[in-house]
Design a protein around this motif. Structure first.
Motif, PDB file in Angstrom:
ATOM      1  N   ILE A  50       0.852  -1.190   0.000  1.00  0.00           N
ATOM      2  CA  ILE A  50       0.000   0.000   0.000  1.00  0.00           C
ATOM      3  C   ILE A  50       0.885   1.236   0.000  1.00  0.00           C
ATOM      4  CG2 ILE A  50      -1.889   1.195   1.158  1.00  0.00           C
ATOM      5  CD1 ILE A  50      -2.557  -1.396   2.582  1.00  0.00           C
ATOM      6  N   GLU A  51       0.723   2.080  -1.002  1.00  0.00           N
ATOM      7  CA  GLU A  51       1.484   3.319  -1.071  1.00  0.00           C
ATOM      8  C   GLU A  51       0.801   4.395  -0.237  1.00  0.00           C
ATOM      9  OE1 GLU A  51       4.365   3.673  -2.461  1.00  0.00           O
ATOM     10  OE2 GLU A  51       4.371   1.606  -3.221  1.00  0.00           O
ATOM     11  N   PRO A  52       1.589   5.236   0.463  1.00  0.00           N
ATOM     12  CA  PRO A  52       0.984   6.300   1.279  1.00  0.00           C
ATOM     13  C   PRO A  52       0.097   7.238   0.469  1.00  0.00           C
ATOM     14  CG  PRO A  52       3.326   6.058   1.774  1.00  0.00           C
ATOM     15  CD  PRO A  52       3.035   5.192   0.592  1.00  0.00           C
ATOM     16  N   GLU A  53       0.528   7.558  -0.774  1.00  0.00           N
ATOM     17  CA  GLU A  53      -0.258   8.486  -1.598  1.00  0.00           C
ATOM     18  C   GLU A  53      -1.629   7.914  -1.929  1.00  0.00           C
ATOM     19  OE1 GLU A  53       2.822   7.552  -2.212  1.00  0.00           O
ATOM     20  OE2 GLU A  53       3.922   9.417  -1.781  1.00  0.00           O
ATOM     21  N   LEU A  54      -1.713   6.583  -2.074  1.00  0.00           N
ATOM     22  CA  LEU A  54      -3.000   5.959  -2.371  1.00  0.00           C
ATOM     23  C   LEU A  54      -3.998   6.238  -1.255  1.00  0.00           C
ATOM     24  CD1 LEU A  54      -4.857   3.989  -3.931  1.00  0.00           C
ATOM     25  CD2 LEU A  54      -3.804   2.125  -2.619  1.00  0.00           C
ATOM     26  N   VAL A  55      -3.525   6.141  -0.004  1.00  0.00           N
ATOM     27  CA  VAL A  55      -4.422   6.358   1.125  1.00  0.00           C
ATOM     28  C   VAL A  55      -4.668   7.836   1.352  1.00  0.00           C
ATOM     29  CG1 VAL A  55      -4.786   5.890   3.576  1.00  0.00           C
ATOM     30  CG2 VAL A  55      -3.591   4.220   2.160  1.00  0.00           C
ATOM     31  N   LEU A  56      -3.595   8.646   1.326  1.00  0.00           N
ATOM     32  CA  LEU A  56      -3.718  10.065   1.662  1.00  0.00           C
ATOM     33  C   LEU A  56      -4.457  10.862   0.607  1.00  0.00           C
ATOM     34  CD1 LEU A  56      -0.146  10.697   3.109  1.00  0.00           C
ATOM     35  CD2 LEU A  56      -2.295  10.716   4.371  1.00  0.00           C
ATOM     36  N   ILE A  57      -4.389  10.436  -0.658  1.00  0.00           N
ATOM     37  CA  ILE A  57      -5.041  11.202  -1.729  1.00  0.00           C
ATOM     38  C   ILE A  57      -6.188  10.433  -2.360  1.00  0.00           C
ATOM     39  CG2 ILE A  57      -4.611  12.251  -4.000  1.00  0.00           C
ATOM     40  CD1 ILE A  57      -2.127  13.316  -2.980  1.00  0.00           C
ATOM     41  N   GLY A  58      -6.089   9.110  -2.428  1.00  0.00           N
ATOM     42  CA  GLY A  58      -7.112   8.349  -3.128  1.00  0.00           C
ATOM     43  C   GLY A  58      -8.233   7.822  -2.257  1.00  0.00           C
ATOM     44  N   ILE A  59      -7.974   7.606  -0.952  1.00  0.00           N
ATOM     45  CA  ILE A  59      -8.981   6.967  -0.098  1.00  0.00           C
ATOM     46  C   ILE A  59      -9.478   7.894   1.006  1.00  0.00           C
ATOM     47  CG2 ILE A  59      -9.368   5.093   1.552  1.00  0.00           C
ATOM     48  CD1 ILE A  59      -7.500   3.361  -0.109  1.00  0.00           C
ATOM     49  N   LEU A  60      -8.564   8.512   1.745  1.00  0.00           N
ATOM     50  CA  LEU A  60      -8.966   9.331   2.896  1.00  0.00           C
ATOM     51  C   LEU A  60      -9.812  10.547   2.518  1.00  0.00           C
ATOM     52  CD1 LEU A  60      -8.792   9.643   5.936  1.00  0.00           C
ATOM     53  CD2 LEU A  60      -6.607  10.835   5.648  1.00  0.00           C
ATOM     54  N   PRO A  61      -9.445  11.338   1.497  1.00  0.00           N
ATOM     55  CA  PRO A  61     -10.234  12.543   1.189  1.00  0.00           C
ATOM     56  C   PRO A  61     -11.703  12.274   0.870  1.00  0.00           C
ATOM     57  CG  PRO A  61      -8.095  12.682   0.141  1.00  0.00           C
ATOM     58  CD  PRO A  61      -8.195  11.299   0.698  1.00  0.00           C
ATOM     59  N   PRO A  62     -12.030  11.311  -0.026  1.00  0.00           N
ATOM     60  CA  PRO A  62     -13.460  11.095  -0.277  1.00  0.00           C
ATOM     61  C   PRO A  62     -14.221  10.597   0.941  1.00  0.00           C
ATOM     62  CG  PRO A  62     -12.140   9.445  -1.425  1.00  0.00           C
ATOM     63  CD  PRO A  62     -11.201  10.489  -0.936  1.00  0.00           C
TER      64      PRO A  62
END
Length: 524
Positions: A50-62
């Motif tokens: 799991i890449e940090p950017e995936l969570v911080l930009i792709g999952i957490l914001p929505p």
């Protein structure tokens, strides 16, 4: 092609896991975590990174955005004091408490690294907590506090992680510089959030196509996060502010069709994202366990110490935070004094989730840290294990605790009375508007609209009556659904026999579906 297949398989497994959890009455994140961990040991299942950017930009914001959209802004403002005490003060206290406990257990590890892990595990993720809270009927103020905490504690935790990591890497600054940076990032996040909220509101006000409304809504959290990150402000605060403002303004900005469609779109997105992220956590646990160089005894001891510290600090903080503030006359006059059972339930609702996952992945690799005793793999595993433990221990027992303590609130009669009163006023306004604009309309149409208005008003009052006897509105709904079923059958037969094209069937079916969905809403 292989990555696409893997993605489809992961989404499909998350959907099946969530469906199984609902059928068994379990918490979906916990079932998916266990499923992911079990699958990681199945031969042929690929390792997941799991890449940090995936969570911080792709999952957490929505996820934060849709939670903010659904938050009652009026109730949020009224509960702002306890929300800030939990989302800011408690997160800071928890981070340092965990940091000092870890440093005592692992004295060779730099204190800054220990505090960084403390900040990683400090913020509860109330997705599961609020879902349980609504299901078991916790008081609305408790639900609002849990929701508000989860919206704001992310920014506090991520800022703390960055400060602690900066200290670990030798780029630390003084207290006032840190305070100024935090204030600047938070203030910038508020300004950016308001600016994007006004811009999105302007677009929604002028868009008439529901599909375009959906597209703007889905794009909004990602655009806010990307631009806010480029501007070096708090993207989390910006997303939350945008969502809170738009959620409050949606009744004025969107058409009825857009609101119905957007609600369905966001429910699907949230369902998929929450399922996928917890399944991925489970899938990565095997690799994390294999990478740990620390002994098993130390790993277990550290994990349990962190978990117990989180529980104890939250309990210790909840009671003075709840009752000491009520020594202030203004607070005492504005807020009722809750029984001790209420802060007890809030204290136990400390499940960790997506934010802890995202923050753990941002911890620096071993080669970037001068200290040879910095155990990144152990810290990441502990963060993931805390997610599992809090969901397993607290998530499964929260409903039982709330029931045993009697912390519940049945507002059905109160809500029905308030709805009936407002519906009566709304029906009167509708009749006045009808009389003012009915010139030239057929009398039969006017009379039918008058009857519809009276029916809506009467239906609201009927819900206050005997719940065991079928009301006229309930009988109407039951019989009308039977009629709609018969109408659908005739249209489908006509399509199958070639007497009408598919487009006619779709149009008729949509009208019947909308009417039936309204009947179901009236029954709820």
């Amino acid at each position: 092609m292989e990555s696409i297949v893997d993605t489809v398989v992961i989404v499909a497994i998350s959907v099946l896991g969530a469906a199984l959890a609902r059928r068994l009455g379990f918490i979906a994140p916990l079932v998916l975590l266990v499923a992911g961990l079990g699958l990681s040991y199945v031969p042929g299942v690929p390792e997941v990174h799991i890449e940090p950017e995936l969570v911080l930009i792709g999952i957490l914001p929505p996820l934060l955005y849709v939670a903010a959209l659904q938050t009652n802004l009026v109730a949020f403002r009224r509960a702002l004091r306890p929300i800030l005490l939990l989302a800011v003060v408690l997160v800071v206290l928890t981070a340092f408490a965990v940091g000092f406990v870890l440093h005592a257990l692992l004295p060779d590890v730099p204190l800054a690294a220990c505090v960084a892990l403390g900040a990683v595990v400090a913020p509860p993720d109330a997705v599961s907590a609020t879902a349980i809270a609504r299901r078991i009927g916790l008081p609305r103020r408790v639900v609002t506090i849990l929701e508000g905490e989860s919206l704001l504690n992310d920014a506090t935790a991520l800022v703390l992680v960055r400060v602690a990591v900066g200290t670990l890497l030798g780029s630390a600054v003084g207290f006032w510089e840190i305070a100024g940076e935090v204030a600047l990032k938070a203030g910038g996040g508020v300004l950016f959030g308001l600016a994007f909220a006004f811009g999105a509101a302007w677009l929604h006000k002028r868009i008439t196509d529901p599909l375009l409304d959906d597209a703007v809504s889905v794009l909004t959290p990602f655009v806010v996060v990307i631009v806010a990150e480029e501007a070096k402000t708090s993207s989390i605060v910006a997303v939350v502010v945008t969502g809170l403002y738009l959620g409050h303004r949606i009744p004025y900005l969107l058409s009825a069709t857009s609101r119905l469609q957007m609600d369905a779109v966001w429910r699907l997105i949230t369902f998929l994202l929450e399922g996928v992220v917890f399944l991925l956590v489970g899938l990565q646990l095997r690799e994390l366990i294999g990478n740990i160089e620390t002994s098993m005894a130390t790993t277990v001891r550290v994990t349990l110490a962190v978990f117990l510290t989180l529980v104890v600090v939250r309990f210790v903080w909840m009671y003075p935070a709840t009752y000491l503030a009520r020594l202030i006359p203004r607070v005492r006059a504005r807020e009722e004094r809750p029984p001790p059972t209420v802060p007890t339930v809030i204290a136990w609702a400390g499940m960790r989730g997506v934010v802890t996952l995202a923050a753990a992945l941002t911890l620096p690799p071993n080669e970037d840290v001068a200290s040879a005793d910095y155990p990144r793999e152990l810290f990441v595993f502990v963060a993931f294990a805390i997610i599992v433990l809090t969901l397993l221990v607290q998530g499964t027992t929260l409903p039982v605790l709330a029931r045993r303590l009697g912390v519940s609130e049945d507002t059905s009669a109160e809500d029905a009375l308030a709805e009936a009163s407002v519906q009566h006023a709304a029906s009167r306004a509708a009749r006045e508007r009808l009389e003012a604009t009915a010139d030239g309309a057929p009398a039969s149409v006017v009379e039918r609209l008058r009857a519809l208005t009276d029916s809506r008003s009467n239906g609201a009052w009927e819900r206050l009556g005997n719940q065991e006897q079928e009301t006229p509105s309930a009988a109407y709904g039951r019989l009308r659904r039977e009629m709609i079923t018969a109408e659908r059958h005739v249209f489908k037969i006509a399509r199958n026999e070639g007497r009408i094209p598919e487009e006619v069937l779709n149009r008729a079916q949509r009208e019947l579906d909308l009417e039936e969905s309204q009947l179901h809403r009236s029954d709820d």
